[in-house]
Design a protein around this motif. Structure first.
Motif, mmCIF file in Angstrom:
data_model
loop_
_atom_site.group_PDB
_atom_site.id
_atom_site.type_symbol
_atom_site.label_atom_id
_atom_site.label_comp_id
_atom_site.label_asym_id
_atom_site.label_seq_id
_atom_site.Cartn_x
_atom_site.Cartn_y
_atom_site.Cartn_z
ATOM 1 N N ARG A 134 40.682 25.273 -2.819
ATOM 2 C CA ARG A 134 40.319 26.589 -2.289
ATOM 3 C C ARG A 134 41.197 27.704 -2.870
ATOM 4 O O ARG A 134 41.168 28.832 -2.374
ATOM 5 C CB ARG A 134 40.423 26.578 -0.758
ATOM 6 N N GLN A 137 39.080 30.597 -3.908
ATOM 7 C CA GLN A 137 38.589 31.380 -2.774
ATOM 8 C C GLN A 137 39.684 32.292 -2.231
ATOM 9 O O GLN A 137 39.441 33.455 -1.912
ATOM 10 C CB GLN A 137 38.091 30.438 -1.673
ATOM 11 N N ALA A 141 39.718 36.323 -2.095
ATOM 12 C CA ALA A 141 39.926 37.101 -0.871
ATOM 13 C C ALA A 141 41.091 38.065 -1.027
ATOM 14 O O ALA A 141 41.065 39.199 -0.539
ATOM 15 C CB ALA A 141 40.167 36.153 0.300
ATOM 16 N N ARG A 158 29.753 36.002 15.210
ATOM 17 C CA ARG A 158 30.159 34.727 14.625
ATOM 18 C C ARG A 158 29.402 34.435 13.325
ATOM 19 O O ARG A 158 29.987 33.974 12.352
ATOM 20 C CB ARG A 158 29.923 33.600 15.632
ATOM 21 N N ALA A 161 30.863 36.514 10.597
ATOM 22 C CA ALA A 161 32.188 36.026 10.188
ATOM 23 C C ALA A 161 32.059 34.781 9.313
ATOM 24 O O ALA A 161 32.772 34.632 8.312
ATOM 25 C CB ALA A 161 33.024 35.729 11.425
ATOM 26 N N LEU A 162 31.145 33.884 9.679
ATOM 27 C CA LEU A 162 30.938 32.682 8.874
ATOM 28 C C LEU A 162 30.406 33.038 7.489
ATOM 29 O O LEU A 162 30.806 32.444 6.480
ATOM 30 C CB LEU A 162 29.964 31.746 9.583
ATOM 31 N N ARG A 165 33.233 34.436 5.392
ATOM 32 C CA ARG A 165 34.077 33.343 4.899
ATOM 33 C C ARG A 165 33.430 32.658 3.708
ATOM 34 O O ARG A 165 34.078 32.331 2.713
ATOM 35 C CB ARG A 165 34.291 32.319 6.012
ATOM 36 N N ASP A 166 32.106 32.453 3.779
ATOM 37 C CA ASP A 166 31.399 31.762 2.713
ATOM 38 C C ASP A 166 31.373 32.576 1.426
ATOM 39 O O ASP A 166 31.348 32.015 0.329
ATOM 40 C CB ASP A 166 29.967 31.483 3.175
ATOM 41 N N SER A 168 33.747 34.845 0.590
ATOM 42 C CA SER A 168 35.045 35.469 0.362
ATOM 43 C C SER A 168 35.643 35.197 -1.006
ATOM 44 O O SER A 168 36.435 35.987 -1.502
ATOM 45 C CB SER A 168 36.041 35.033 1.444
ATOM 46 N N ASP A 169 35.290 34.075 -1.637
ATOM 47 C CA ASP A 169 35.898 33.797 -2.940
ATOM 48 C C ASP A 169 35.120 34.397 -4.101
ATOM 49 O O ASP A 169 35.560 34.330 -5.247
ATOM 50 C CB ASP A 169 36.040 32.295 -3.154
ATOM 51 N N ARG A 192 37.483 39.079 8.839
ATOM 52 C CA ARG A 192 37.859 38.407 7.588
ATOM 53 C C ARG A 192 38.161 39.420 6.486
ATOM 54 O O ARG A 192 37.725 39.299 5.339
ATOM 55 C CB ARG A 192 36.779 37.421 7.155
#
Length: 613
Positions: A134, A137, A141, A158, A161-162, A165-166, A168-169, A192
């Motif tokens: 990671r 990623q 970020a 939620r 946010a998920l 996160r997915d 973010s990289d 995030r």
């Protein structure tokens, strides 16, 4: 937890030996560094030998604890807090061992004051090493994944946010610019690392400021009004609109974004089936559904089961379709397959004897206008003779309610489909009047996504690069989603009286060309630049505009806001007259005489008196 066997140990050594060696050396180096700093860099012989030995021992102990806590068997590409806790536990046990060693031993190669900092450095080093899948990623970020197309996310809950996160990289080719959310408590907060910069009403100005490539609706079961607000904010821009389609569990998983479906734009509030009259209508009852493998019939099966009937019998000629419907139902659902044909009286008698229904929904029908114009006899056989034979078979059965599923094509019919559906309506009214039973008709327009409807056809044409074919620029149709239509059918049926004609509120008619343009735009394409629209002309049996009721049917409101009742109807021929017509139609069908069969049905439908009753 798997048992430790020689084979498992051997596999682990082959697969993780190098990683274990790196861990041992890394831990040893961490404790040597901390000890050197603690002692100001003065580690004299022979103390450096003892320090190296104890540090290597600590490294070996770390590897052992990593094995005990399954650190080497974890997928660190999706590491969670629980995985990092395993490293903390392993490192803490090693640190505790060093404390004990210092307490009982005469020498202190690693002094007490160096153990705790060493423990912290080991956790940091081990954690950093383990999450190396990671690193990209994390770097994305940290540095904003610049160079990727930007996205504004609608919904800072939620799901949002998920999604952040997915993305973010930046490996998905997308970076998060900001969020919008209508919750005032979330304004100005960060999710995030991305700011909630306003509400959906601010979306247009945010698009102008940040020029994103895509706006993503990250709201579970997003209501249609929200979808329309987002689409309105992006209209006349180059911004694509997408919804969340899933999340990545592994590096090769599919992307999280999907196009907006047209039914998400047009759907209204879901129809609830927990009303007392609906429960008393279906709860604990035996229900028979004809055409149960079709678009409407299969949804009827699913929705009826929500109201806890004692049994639901599914009648259809489509063996594979019946299997698929039942396979998708929850385990233990009280559903029974009945492979049979409404056109066959003996099969109908068997199906009714086996199911002993209290309520019957008659959805079996041929429904494609152009096909029935070319081949009218199968349509007449199913829609007219099949309905007549079903009603006749139910005469001696103890059926509380019968619901005939009709169509707006039955209003001033111009096609074989419309004629057959109107004849089925008249038969149902005549049987209800003759026997005083709670037999009724529910009439509605087109449903989105049903087999053969324009939506899947347009989807295939858009996917193929066009052109999208529309019959005429001004042609309109009423549309409703399948779940909404079926929910309203059940609500209407529960409120029906003997001989009722119930009409579903379909909203405003939609221009088909506008529907096509909307679908093209939802795919992030333009017309005519990317996908052309061509006009082919009205086909036989088609009308420019459909109607939901005749002028003399006088619809009035019912207890449900989206269900109307015809307060008056054109005069219905007597049952014996319609049955004689049915016999003549059957003779014409047997003789293969298409012209006579169609003419007989048209004569029966058109000869009705127009006086309201």
């Amino acid at each position: 937890m798997k048992k430790w066997t020689l084979a498992r140990i051997a596999r682990g050594i082959r697969k993780h030996a190098l990683e274990g060696l790196v861990d041992a050396l890394l831990v040893a180096v961490c404790y040597i560094l901390v000890t050197g700093v603690r002692l100001g860099g003065r580690i004299d012989a022979p103390e450096h030998t003892a320090l190296a030995a104890v540090a290597l021992g600590a490294g070996a102990a770390q590897v052992l604890m990593n094995i005990v806590l399954d650190v080497y068997w974890r997928d660190w590409s999706v590491a969670a807090l629980e995985d990092l806790v395993a490293i903390v536990k392993a490192s803490a046990v090693v640190a505790l061992g060093l404390f004990v060693f210092d307490l009982v031993g005469p020498d202190h190669p690693i002094p007490f004051s160096a153990i705790l900092p060493g423990f912290g450095l080991v956790v940091l080093a081990e954690g950093t090493l383990k999450i190396r899948p990671r690193w990209r990623q994390i770097a994305g970020a940290a540095f904003g994944a610049r160079g990727k197309e930007g996205a504004i996310i609608v919904g800072a809950g939620r799901t949002g946010a998920l999604l952040a996160r997915d993305l973010s990289d930046g490996s998905r080719g997308t970076r998060v610019i900001c969020f919008v959310d209508d919750d005032p408590r979330k304004q100005g907060t960060y999710v995030r690392g991305a700011r909630v910069s306003g509400t959906v009403d601010d979306l247009r100005s945010l698009i102008e400021t940040h020029t994103p490539a895509v706006v993503v609706i990250a709201v579970s079961d997003a209501p249609s009004p929200l979808v329309r607000r987002v689409l309105a904010a992006t209209r006349n821009t180059s911004v694509r609109v997408r919804a969340v389609g899933g999340f990545r569990l592994g590096p090769s998983d599919r992307g999280p974004l999907r196009p907006i479906d047209i039914d998400e734009l047009l759907q209204r509030e879901p129809v609830r089936l927990d009303a007392p009259e609906t429960r008393s209508f279906l709860e604990g009852k035996r229900v028979l559904i004809t055409g149960a493998a079709g678009s409407i019939g299969s949804e009827l099966v699913r929705r009826v089961l929500e109201v806890a009937p004692s049994a639901v019998s599914l009648l259809d000629t489509n063996e594979s379709g019946l299997h698929d419907v039942v396979a998708a139902l929850p385990a233990g659902a009280p559903a029974r397959l009945l492979l049979g044909d409404v056109r066959d009286p003996s099969e109908l008698a068997r199906a009714i004897a086996e199911s002993r229904p209290d309520v019957v929904f008659h959805a079996a029908a041929y429904k494609h206008v152009p096909i029935l114009e070319r081949s009218p006899l199968p349509g007449i056989t199913t829609n007219v003779l099949g309905t007549a034979r079903l009603l006749a078979a139910l005469e001696d059965a103890d059926v509380d309610a019968f619901v005939f599923i009709s169509s707006d094509k039955a209003v001033a019919p111009a096609s074989v489909l419309g004629l057959t559906k109107r004849f089925g309506e008249l038969l149902t009214f005549a049987y209800a009047r003759a026997h005083g039973r709670r037999w009724s008709v529910v009439r509605f327009g087109n449903v989105l996504g049903s087999s053969g409807s324009v939506v899947p056809i347009f989807t295939r044409q858009i996917d193929a690069g066009g052109p999208v074919t529309v019959t005429a620029p001004e042609i309109t149709r009423y549309f409703m989603t399948i779940p909404e239509a079926v929910g309203l059918v059940i609500r209407a049926a529960s409120a029906a009286r003997s001989g009722d004609l119930l009409l579903l509120d379909m909203g405003e008619p939609v221009r088909i060309v506008d529907l096509a343009k909307q679908m093209i735009w939802l795919r992030g394409l333009r017309t005519p630049e990317d996908v052309a629209i061509t006009f082919t002309g009205l086909r036989p049996g088609e009308k420019m505009h459909e109607e939901l009721w005749l002028p003399d049917e006088l619809p009035v409101a019912t207890a449900h806001a989206r269900v109307l009742r015809a307060s008056a109807r054109a005069e219905v021929p007597p049952l014996d007259v319609l049955l004689r017509v049915t016999e003549r139609v059957a003779s014409a069908v047997s003789a293969g005489d298409e012209r006579s069969a169609v003419a007989l049905v048209r004569e029966a439908v058109d000869a009705r008196a127009r006086a309201a009753v």
